[in-house]
Design a protein around this motif. Structure first.
Motif, PDB file in Angstrom:
ATOM      1  N   VAL A 142      38.148  75.836  44.186  1.00 56.47           N
ATOM      2  CA  VAL A 142      37.599  76.935  44.962  1.00 56.47           C
ATOM      3  C   VAL A 142      36.187  77.169  44.458  1.00 56.47           C
ATOM      4  O   VAL A 142      35.938  77.182  43.253  1.00 56.47           O
ATOM      5  CB  VAL A 142      38.443  78.221  44.801  1.00 56.47           C
ATOM      6  N   GLU A 143      35.244  77.361  45.394  1.00 56.96           N
ATOM      7  CA  GLU A 143      33.855  77.541  45.006  1.00 56.96           C
ATOM      8  C   GLU A 143      33.200  78.562  45.923  1.00 56.96           C
ATOM      9  O   GLU A 143      33.463  78.596  47.116  1.00 56.96           O
ATOM     10  CB  GLU A 143      33.142  76.198  45.139  1.00 56.96           C
ATOM     11  N   CYS A 144      32.358  79.412  45.351  1.00 56.53           N
ATOM     12  CA  CYS A 144      31.588  80.383  46.129  1.00 56.53           C
ATOM     13  C   CYS A 144      30.227  79.762  46.441  1.00 56.53           C
ATOM     14  O   CYS A 144      29.520  79.318  45.529  1.00 56.53           O
ATOM     15  CB  CYS A 144      31.404  81.682  45.354  1.00 56.53           C
ATOM     16  N   VAL A 145      29.860  79.746  47.719  1.00 58.73           N
ATOM     17  CA  VAL A 145      28.578  79.153  48.106  1.00 58.73           C
ATOM     18  C   VAL A 145      27.418  80.108  47.857  1.00 58.73           C
ATOM     19  O   VAL A 145      26.267  79.701  47.862  1.00 58.73           O
ATOM     20  CB  VAL A 145      28.581  78.695  49.585  1.00 58.73           C
ATOM     21  N   GLU A 146      27.737  81.370  47.587  1.00 58.29           N
ATOM     22  CA  GLU A 146      26.701  82.379  47.348  1.00 58.29           C
ATOM     23  C   GLU A 146      26.248  82.388  45.887  1.00 58.29           C
ATOM     24  O   GLU A 146      25.061  82.287  45.605  1.00 58.29           O
ATOM     25  CB  GLU A 146      27.234  83.761  47.743  1.00 58.29           C
ATOM     26  N   CYS A 147      27.196  82.499  44.944  1.00 59.72           N
ATOM     27  CA  CYS A 147      26.817  82.654  43.528  1.00 59.72           C
ATOM     28  C   CYS A 147      27.164  81.436  42.659  1.00 59.72           C
ATOM     29  O   CYS A 147      26.786  81.384  41.503  1.00 59.72           O
ATOM     30  CB  CYS A 147      27.479  83.899  42.937  1.00 59.72           C
ATOM     31  N   GLY A 148      27.941  80.479  43.193  1.00 62.89           N
ATOM     32  CA  GLY A 148      28.273  79.288  42.423  1.00 62.89           C
ATOM     33  C   GLY A 148      29.559  79.392  41.617  1.00 62.89           C
ATOM     34  O   GLY A 148      29.916  78.466  40.894  1.00 62.89           O
ATOM     35  N   TYR A 149      30.271  80.524  41.714  1.00 60.17           N
ATOM     36  CA  TYR A 149      31.551  80.684  41.017  1.00 60.17           C
ATOM     37  C   TYR A 149      32.485  79.547  41.407  1.00 60.17           C
ATOM     38  O   TYR A 149      32.522  79.131  42.567  1.00 60.17           O
ATOM     39  CB  TYR A 149      32.170  82.031  41.406  1.00 60.17           C
ATOM     40  N   SER A 150      33.246  79.021  40.431  1.00 59.48           N
ATOM     41  CA  SER A 150      34.217  77.971  40.750  1.00 59.48           C
ATOM     42  C   SER A 150      35.490  78.174  39.939  1.00 59.48           C
ATOM     43  O   SER A 150      35.466  78.752  38.854  1.00 59.48           O
ATOM     44  CB  SER A 150      33.633  76.583  40.488  1.00 59.48           C
ATOM     45  N   GLU A 151      36.589  77.694  40.489  1.00 56.65           N
ATOM     46  CA  GLU A 151      37.900  77.829  39.856  1.00 56.65           C
ATOM     47  C   GLU A 151      38.707  76.578  40.172  1.00 56.65           C
ATOM     48  O   GLU A 151      38.579  76.009  41.252  1.00 56.65           O
ATOM     49  CB  GLU A 151      38.596  79.063  40.426  1.00 56.65           C
ATOM     50  N   GLN A 152      39.526  76.149  39.209  1.00 57.04           N
ATOM     51  CA  GLN A 152      40.398  74.992  39.399  1.00 57.04           C
ATOM     52  C   GLN A 152      41.839  75.414  39.195  1.00 57.04           C
ATOM     53  O   GLN A 152      42.127  76.214  38.306  1.00 57.04           O
ATOM     54  CB  GLN A 152      40.091  73.897  38.386  1.00 57.04           C
ATOM     55  N   ARG A 153      42.732  74.847  39.995  1.00 51.26           N
ATOM     56  CA  ARG A 153      44.164  75.111  39.838  1.00 51.26           C
ATOM     57  C   ARG A 153      44.909  73.793  39.914  1.00 51.26           C
ATOM     58  O   ARG A 153      44.748  73.036  40.857  1.00 51.26           O
ATOM     59  CB  ARG A 153      44.683  76.019  40.952  1.00 51.26           C
ATOM     60  N   LYS A 154      45.741  73.551  38.906  1.00 55.09           N
ATOM     61  CA  LYS A 154      46.592  72.365  38.915  1.00 55.09           C
ATOM     62  C   LYS A 154      47.837  72.656  39.731  1.00 55.09           C
ATOM     63  O   LYS A 154      48.258  73.812  39.818  1.00 55.09           O
ATOM     64  CB  LYS A 154      46.996  71.993  37.491  1.00 55.09           C
ATOM     65  N   PRO A 155      48.468  71.631  40.305  1.00 60.03           N
ATOM     66  CA  PRO A 155      49.739  71.850  40.999  1.00 60.03           C
ATOM     67  C   PRO A 155      50.785  72.411  40.037  1.00 60.03           C
ATOM     68  O   PRO A 155      50.720  72.170  38.830  1.00 60.03           O
ATOM     69  CB  PRO A 155      50.146  70.452  41.469  1.00 60.03           C
ATOM     70  N   LYS A 156      51.758  73.169  40.548  1.00 64.84           N
ATOM     71  CA  LYS A 156      52.774  73.811  39.711  1.00 64.84           C
ATOM     72  C   LYS A 156      53.539  72.784  38.878  1.00 64.84           C
ATOM     73  O   LYS A 156      53.922  73.051  37.760  1.00 64.84           O
ATOM     74  CB  LYS A 156      53.728  74.627  40.567  1.00 64.84           C
ATOM     75  N   SER A 157      53.773  71.590  39.417  1.00 66.24           N
ATOM     76  CA  SER A 157      54.509  70.573  38.663  1.00 66.24           C
ATOM     77  C   SER A 157      53.736  70.166  37.407  1.00 66.24           C
ATOM     78  O   SER A 157      54.323  69.964  36.348  1.00 66.24           O
ATOM     79  CB  SER A 157      54.778  69.348  39.532  1.00 66.24           C
ATOM     80  N   MET A 158      52.418  70.088  37.480  1.00 67.26           N
ATOM     81  CA  MET A 158      51.612  69.743  36.307  1.00 67.26           C
ATOM     82  C   MET A 158      51.569  70.898  35.320  1.00 67.26           C
ATOM     83  O   MET A 158      51.570  70.692  34.118  1.00 67.26           O
ATOM     84  CB  MET A 158      50.191  69.376  36.732  1.00 67.26           C
ATOM     85  N   GLU A 159      51.548  72.156  35.819  1.00 65.30           N
ATOM     86  CA  GLU A 159      51.533  73.319  34.939  1.00 65.30           C
ATOM     87  C   GLU A 159      52.820  73.408  34.140  1.00 65.30           C
ATOM     88  O   GLU A 159      52.811  73.697  32.955  1.00 65.30           O
ATOM     89  CB  GLU A 159      51.340  74.599  35.755  1.00 65.30           C
TER      90      GLU A 159
END
Length: 66
Positions: free
Chosen positions: A33-50
């Motif tokens: 997930v990324e914000c095109v305004e401020c550059g914020y980004s987040e990553q999420r692994k699939p539940k099976s990997m978590e």
């Protein structure tokens, strides 16, 4: 193959709080997930990997009978 990046309608960025600026896509089985305004980004692994990574963190040791 180029990955489609989709905007998340009605979502607010957790960093700059601007609405409708977050885009989402999957790359190598990881949700990005990324914000095109401020550059914020987040990553999420699939539940099976978590679950796999949590299981290894909770393991104390392996019993090996002689």
């Amino acid at each position: 193959m180029k990955q489609k990046k989709r905007f998340i309608a009605g979502a607010n960025c957790p960093s700059c709080h601007t609405q409708d600026t977050l885009r989402w896509w999957i790359e190598n089985n990881i949700e990005l997930v990324e914000c095109v305004e401020c550059g914020y980004s987040e990553q999420r692994k699939p539940k099976s990997m978590e679950q796999t990574s949590r299981a290894s963190e909770q393991m104390i040791g392996i019993f090996k009978p002689e």
